[in-house]
Design a protein around this motif. Structure first.
Motif, mmCIF file in Angstrom:
data_model
loop_
_atom_site.group_PDB
_atom_site.id
_atom_site.type_symbol
_atom_site.label_atom_id
_atom_site.label_comp_id
_atom_site.label_asym_id
_atom_site.label_seq_id
_atom_site.Cartn_x
_atom_site.Cartn_y
_atom_site.Cartn_z
ATOM 1 N N MET A 2 -5.150 -70.061 -90.897
ATOM 2 C CA MET A 2 -3.791 -69.840 -91.704
ATOM 3 C C MET A 2 -2.793 -69.125 -90.605
ATOM 4 O O MET A 2 -3.602 -67.512 -90.087
ATOM 5 N N ASP A 3 -2.136 -69.544 -90.233
ATOM 6 C CA ASP A 3 -1.592 -69.000 -89.580
ATOM 7 C C ASP A 3 0.107 -67.007 -90.001
ATOM 8 O O ASP A 3 -0.758 -67.070 -91.181
ATOM 9 N N SER A 4 0.347 -66.337 -89.275
ATOM 10 C CA SER A 4 0.958 -65.146 -90.053
ATOM 11 C C SER A 4 2.308 -65.870 -90.898
ATOM 12 O O SER A 4 2.928 -65.034 -91.116
ATOM 13 N N SER A 5 2.481 -67.116 -90.707
ATOM 14 C CA SER A 5 3.395 -67.128 -91.886
ATOM 15 C C SER A 5 3.122 -67.962 -93.167
ATOM 16 O O SER A 5 4.150 -67.688 -94.522
ATOM 17 N N SER A 6 1.759 -67.843 -93.672
ATOM 18 C CA SER A 6 1.241 -68.226 -94.841
ATOM 19 C C SER A 6 1.056 -67.867 -95.825
ATOM 20 O O SER A 6 1.611 -66.415 -95.087
ATOM 21 N N LEU A 7 1.965 -67.934 -96.911
ATOM 22 C CA LEU A 7 2.406 -66.748 -98.295
ATOM 23 C C LEU A 7 1.060 -67.020 -98.925
ATOM 24 O O LEU A 7 0.886 -68.180 -99.634
ATOM 25 N N HIS A 8 0.567 -65.666 -99.137
ATOM 26 C CA HIS A 8 -0.437 -66.210 -100.597
ATOM 27 C C HIS A 8 -0.093 -65.776 -101.858
ATOM 28 O O HIS A 8 0.434 -64.494 -102.047
ATOM 29 N N HIS A 9 -0.381 -65.947 -102.616
ATOM 30 C CA HIS A 9 0.048 -66.137 -103.957
ATOM 31 C C HIS A 9 -1.056 -66.027 -105.226
ATOM 32 O O HIS A 9 -2.022 -66.954 -105.819
ATOM 33 N N ILE A 10 -0.679 -64.692 -105.386
ATOM 34 C CA ILE A 10 -2.228 -63.943 -106.293
ATOM 35 C C ILE A 10 -1.354 -63.906 -107.543
ATOM 36 O O ILE A 10 -0.527 -63.177 -108.408
ATOM 37 N N VAL A 11 -2.604 -64.433 -108.906
ATOM 38 C CA VAL A 11 -1.759 -64.215 -110.163
ATOM 39 C C VAL A 11 -3.364 -63.337 -111.038
ATOM 40 O O VAL A 11 -4.349 -64.537 -109.954
ATOM 41 N N LEU A 12 -3.160 -62.914 -111.518
ATOM 42 C CA LEU A 12 -4.198 -62.858 -112.473
ATOM 43 C C LEU A 12 -4.113 -62.810 -114.035
ATOM 44 O O LEU A 12 -2.656 -61.943 -114.049
ATOM 45 N N MET A 13 -4.659 -63.204 -114.506
ATOM 46 C CA MET A 13 -4.279 -63.744 -116.238
ATOM 47 C C MET A 13 -5.521 -63.314 -116.845
ATOM 48 O O MET A 13 -6.411 -62.754 -116.595
ATOM 49 N N LYS A 14 -4.924 -62.993 -118.264
ATOM 50 C CA LYS A 14 -5.651 -61.962 -119.529
ATOM 51 C C LYS A 14 -5.578 -62.609 -120.423
ATOM 52 O O LYS A 14 -3.855 -62.462 -121.101
ATOM 53 N N ALA A 56 -2.317 -63.194 -122.274
ATOM 54 C CA ALA A 56 -1.723 -61.520 -122.914
ATOM 55 C C ALA A 56 -0.974 -61.042 -122.366
ATOM 56 O O ALA A 56 -0.051 -59.929 -122.814
ATOM 57 N N ASP A 57 -1.245 -61.317 -121.550
ATOM 58 C CA ASP A 57 -0.913 -60.808 -119.378
ATOM 59 C C ASP A 57 -0.783 -60.767 -118.395
ATOM 60 O O ASP A 57 -1.979 -62.145 -118.234
ATOM 61 N N ARG A 58 -0.315 -61.266 -117.513
ATOM 62 C CA ARG A 58 -0.298 -61.633 -115.993
ATOM 63 C C ARG A 58 0.142 -60.401 -115.328
ATOM 64 O O ARG A 58 0.949 -60.143 -115.599
ATOM 65 N N ALA A 59 -0.208 -60.677 -114.215
ATOM 66 C CA ALA A 59 -0.185 -59.800 -112.983
ATOM 67 C C ALA A 59 -0.145 -60.910 -111.307
ATOM 68 O O ALA A 59 -0.730 -61.974 -111.376
ATOM 69 N N VAL A 60 1.083 -60.710 -110.708
ATOM 70 C CA VAL A 60 1.619 -61.028 -109.883
ATOM 71 C C VAL A 60 1.636 -60.794 -108.518
ATOM 72 O O VAL A 60 2.456 -59.250 -108.316
ATOM 73 N N VAL A 61 0.889 -61.000 -107.426
ATOM 74 C CA VAL A 61 1.609 -60.219 -105.859
ATOM 75 C C VAL A 61 1.146 -61.051 -105.183
ATOM 76 O O VAL A 61 0.293 -62.541 -104.534
ATOM 77 N N ASP A 62 2.481 -61.160 -103.932
ATOM 78 C CA ASP A 62 3.086 -62.267 -103.246
ATOM 79 C C ASP A 62 2.698 -61.599 -102.102
ATOM 80 O O ASP A 62 3.436 -61.268 -101.779
ATOM 81 N N TYR A 63 2.159 -62.537 -100.255
ATOM 82 C CA TYR A 63 1.941 -61.680 -99.343
ATOM 83 C C TYR A 63 1.931 -62.445 -98.651
ATOM 84 O O TYR A 63 1.611 -63.948 -98.715
ATOM 85 N N ARG A 64 2.121 -61.877 -97.299
ATOM 86 C CA ARG A 64 2.169 -62.958 -95.995
ATOM 87 C C ARG A 64 0.789 -62.663 -95.435
ATOM 88 O O ARG A 64 0.696 -60.685 -95.018
ATOM 89 N N ARG A 65 -0.286 -62.983 -94.709
ATOM 90 C CA ARG A 65 -1.479 -62.608 -94.097
ATOM 91 C C ARG A 65 -0.858 -63.682 -92.296
ATOM 92 O O ARG A 65 -0.759 -64.777 -92.855
#
Length: 97
Positions: free
Chosen positions: A1-13, A88-97
């Motif tokens: 993955m190059d430096s322009s890739s966007l990672h989308h993390i979703v935690l779900m409860k 019940a809940d969710r959390a999201v983090v988006d970051y470039r790697r």
């Protein structure tokens, strides 16, 4: 993955923890029809503590525009209609790697 890739993390409860397995299955099926997803990984929590989330999904996208395209894709919107009422809940983090 190059430096322009966007990672989308979703935690779900989930309201009912047993829905996590079905959500995982549905998310993997959905990903096959969404070209804006470069990769997807979905893991289920094993600890089951009070602070645990039940499911962790990571998707990788070529750009922020691709992430927005995924979020607006009809397959994603259809799955969200099933998924969101079960959360019940969710959390999201988006970051470039």
């Amino acid at each position: 993955m190059d430096s322009s890739s966007l990672h989308h993390i979703v935690l779900m409860k989930f309201l009912d923890r047993s829905d996590a397995s079905e959500a995982r299955r549905k998310l993997l099926v959905m990903a096959d029809s969404v070209p804006q997803i470069s990769t997807i990984a979905i893991e289920l929590d094993e600890a089951g503590t009070d602070v645990s989330y039940d499911l962790c999904m990571t998707t990788v996208h070529d750009s922020a525009e691709a992430l927005r395209g995924y979020q607006a894709h009809p397959a994603h919107l259809e799955l969200a209609a099933w998924l969101v009422p079960r959360l019940a809940d969710r959390a999201v983090v988006d970051y470039r790697r």
